[in-house]
Design an enzyme around this catalytic site. Structure first.
Site, PDB file in Angstrom:
ATOM      1  N   LYS A 118       0.819  -1.211   0.000  1.00  0.00           N
ATOM      2  CA  LYS A 118       0.000   0.000   0.000  1.00  0.00           C
ATOM      3  C   LYS A 118       0.852   1.260   0.000  1.00  0.00           C
ATOM      4  CE  LYS A 118      -4.416  -1.577   1.736  1.00  0.00           C
ATOM      5  NZ  LYS A 118      -5.552  -1.298   2.630  1.00  0.00           N
ATOM      6  N   LYS A 200      -6.139 -11.534  -7.471  1.00  0.00           N
ATOM      7  CA  LYS A 200      -7.414 -11.649  -6.778  1.00  0.00           C
ATOM      8  C   LYS A 200      -8.394 -10.585  -7.302  1.00  0.00           C
ATOM      9  CE  LYS A 200      -8.669 -10.770  -2.028  1.00  0.00           C
ATOM     10  NZ  LYS A 200      -8.355 -10.826  -0.612  1.00  0.00           N
ATOM     11  N   LYS A 203     -11.660  -4.678  -5.455  1.00  0.00           N
ATOM     12  CA  LYS A 203     -12.324  -3.412  -5.748  1.00  0.00           C
ATOM     13  C   LYS A 203     -11.317  -2.330  -6.108  1.00  0.00           C
ATOM     14  CE  LYS A 203     -12.686  -3.214  -0.775  1.00  0.00           C
ATOM     15  NZ  LYS A 203     -13.553  -3.540   0.341  1.00  0.00           N
TER      16      LYS A 203
END
Ligand code: TRP
Length: 336
Positions: A118, A200, A203
């Protein structure tokens, strides 16, 4: 009878309202949560405090949080059987997180893969919350004396650090926290992106066609499946390493229809991928239709949603108050 012997084990899990819920979150997580409701004492949280570790648009965050609650219920999570709540409504999470921050090491946080990912993706906003995210997650879990934490592979490391933090605390103050374990369901489907099936379904996927949302219209869903990536072999066969796209579509079709991989291979023998992709799309449209319709009905009923999240927060506050009080006492805070 011995009360302890019949006491149900406790489950805690949460999803960030940082985007609309996906087909992946339904099949990989929420569907399993529903099945655990009867056997366990379950807490299912909407972790809005975790969501703000990356910048959120306020009105989007508020809308998505309420949508997520409606979708949890529409997916079959019964608010009477489970404690469903919004993280920021239970101040004990922030309070325990602060304490646990003081028992979490800089070095161990630096090793978290999610932090590394991140911070690479949000290079202009590597804030302290993003770094200490695992201490808040540990607070979520430890506040309820959780036994099992249903999570995907990517969150296992966070459950492990939760155990390390709990053990460190217990080592100083005695047995305060129960040590949780990750619970990776056997039948849980790991749904991959339709356009880059090595990753994966997420969103945060940059490619909008790769991800199916629970609330998406049937036309949109059909279109995404028609464009799903396959391979150049033209043979419906389950082989995740060689045929990730086709195998992912089989996985989805299998959970949506209940058919086994063998049955699916037979159904599409000698047929092209075109047919196959249309069929998978149709099965997902029918799977999600009742959920979307119910969620839309609930989203329109603000009073009902409010009654659910208020009651959930009350139940969660009551359940977590004892452990927080114990922690405060152990560390030497004067009782209020
Ligand atoms: N970190 C989890 C995720 O991004 C969400 C989460 C927050 C969570 N607190 C939790 C999951 C506690 C399980 C238990 O997927």
């Amino acid at each position: 009878m011995d009360e302890k012997a019949i006491e149900k084990k406790t489950i805690f899990s949460g999803i960030q309202p940082s985007g609309e819920l996906t087909l992946g979150s339904y099949l990989g997580a929420i569907k399993n949560w529903v099945e655990l409701s009867d056997t366990y004492n379950c807490y299912y949280c909407i972790v809005d405090m975790h969501a703000i570790t990356v910048r959120q648009n306020p009105s989007d965050l508020r809308r998505r949080t309420l949508h997520q609650l409606a979708q949890y219920i529409a997916c079959g999570l019964d608010p009477m059987k489970n404690t469903i709540f919004i993280q920021s409504h239970v101040p004990a999470h922030a309070e325990l997180a602060w304490v646990l921050n003081c028992y979490t090491m800089f070095g161990e946080l630096s090793r978290m893969t999610q932090f590394k990912d991140k911070s690479a993706k949000n290079a202009d906003n590597i804030n302290a919350g993003l770094f200490t995210y695992p201490a808040l997650m540990a607070a979520d879990i430890l506040l309820y004396q959780t036994d099992l934490v249903p999570v995907g592979e990517d969150q296992k490391q966070h459950v492990e650090i939760t155990r390390d933090i709990a053990q460190r605390f217990n080592g100083v103050y005695g047995e305060v926290f129960r040590l949780p374990e990750p619970y990776i369901p056997k039948v849980g489907a790991r749904i991959m992106s339709l356009t880059s099936p090595e990753n994966k379904m997420s969103k945060s996927d940059k490619d909008p066609g790769g991800c199916i949302y629970i609330m998406q219209s049937p036309d949109d869903i059909t279109r995404c499946f028609k464009r799903a990536v396959t391979d150049c072999e033209t043979c419906v066969r389950f082989d995740p390493s060689d045929k990730p796209g086709v195998s992912n579509l089989m996985q989805i079709y299998s959970v949506a229809t209940g058919a086994s991989f063998g049955e699916i291979e037979k159904e599409f023998e000698g047929k092209g991928y075109g047919d196959f992709k249309v069929k998978v799309g149709e099965s997902v449209v029918e799977l999600l239709r009742p959920i979307r319709e119910e969620a839309e009905r609930l989203i329109a009923d603000k009073t009902y949603l409010e009654s659910i999240y208020k009651e959930g927060a009350e139940k969660a506050s009551r359940a977590s108050a004892k452990i927080l009080r114990k922690v405060y006492k152990k560390i030497g805070f004067v009782e209020r």
